[in-house]
Design a protein around this motif. Sequence first.
Motif, PDB file in Angstrom:
ATOM      1  N   PHE A   1       0.855  -1.200   0.000  1.00  0.00           N
ATOM      2  CA  PHE A   1       0.000   0.000   0.000  1.00  0.00           C
ATOM      3  C   PHE A   1       0.884   1.242   0.000  1.00  0.00           C
ATOM      4  O   PHE A   1       1.842   1.311   0.777  1.00  0.00           O
ATOM      5  CB  PHE A   1      -0.875   0.038   1.255  1.00  0.00           C
TER       6      PHE A   1
ATOM      7  N   LEU B   1       1.346   4.259   1.459  1.00  0.00           N
ATOM      8  CA  LEU B   1       0.933   5.049   2.621  1.00  0.00           C
ATOM      9  C   LEU B   1       1.853   6.236   2.848  1.00  0.00           C
ATOM     10  O   LEU B   1       1.915   6.786   3.942  1.00  0.00           O
ATOM     11  CB  LEU B   1       0.903   4.158   3.864  1.00  0.00           C
TER      12      LEU B   1
ATOM     13  N   GLY C   1      -2.304   7.289   1.444  1.00  0.00           N
ATOM     14  CA  GLY C   1      -3.167   6.260   0.837  1.00  0.00           C
ATOM     15  C   GLY C   1      -4.485   6.785   0.305  1.00  0.00           C
ATOM     16  O   GLY C   1      -5.243   6.024  -0.307  1.00  0.00           O
TER      17      GLY C   1
END
Length: 235
Positions: free
Chosen positions: A37, A39, A46
């Motif tokens: 992800f 982030l 995100g």
Amino acid sequence: MRFTTVVAAVAVAATGAEALSLPLPIPGWTVSQATGFNLDISNKYGSPIPPWKPGHKPGWYYGPGNPFKYPQYPCLGGIICKILPYFPHSLQCPKPIPPKPPHTTTTTKTVKTTSTKTTTVTVTTTTTAAPTPTPTNGYTPTFSNITAAVQADDFLTFGLVETIDDCFAMCNSVAGCGFVNTYHDVNGKGGSPDLTCSLFSKCHGPEDADNRGGQSQPDGSIDFIIDSDGFCKDT
Ligand SMILES: *[C@@H]1O[C@H](CO)[C@@H](O)[C@H](O)[C@H]1NC(C)=O
């Protein structure tokens, strides 16, 4: 699946990290490579599209009681919380806000008996904590239970939480966070009933809450905002 494999590899590595004193994860890796992800702060942790624009989706989920609720979002619990500290420009797992202790009051009653004798009785009553709006946990309410969400240029990130305290915990873990807006985006966020937790750097009042929803969803429904509460972080 790539995400599982990479996290498993880092998890094994992280366990032995202290013993081996190795710089981990692999030097040059990004937070996306390590967790699956993006982030990073440059990606609004995100959630690069703010909640008032089409195509937005929550950047993360934080719910201490149910840490792995959403496979499609990074859930801030477990092994990912051991990996993120290697990425200082990334979102970090928050420290939970401790539950409020029950409010205890002690009253002293003087009871007169039939004789000339006087007895003193001490009564201890336990009641639940005072209801909002009162300044709580370092945050001061600026509006409550309105049907619109804040829309402003100082947007930092947004995700899903279970409680307002969880959103305070998130704001406390995001550098420069100064304002929390929690609300229910009905029909939005893929039908999730959870609270949206939207974070900003500056304080906002109800005059900045002009996102009333109105976006068409993939299932044809239109979203709308309820239970919107705003809190400025005390300085
Ligand atoms: C919020 O407002 C709605 C609509 O006015 C009302 O039905 C609901 O009871 C309110 N909720 C709280 C917690 O005050």
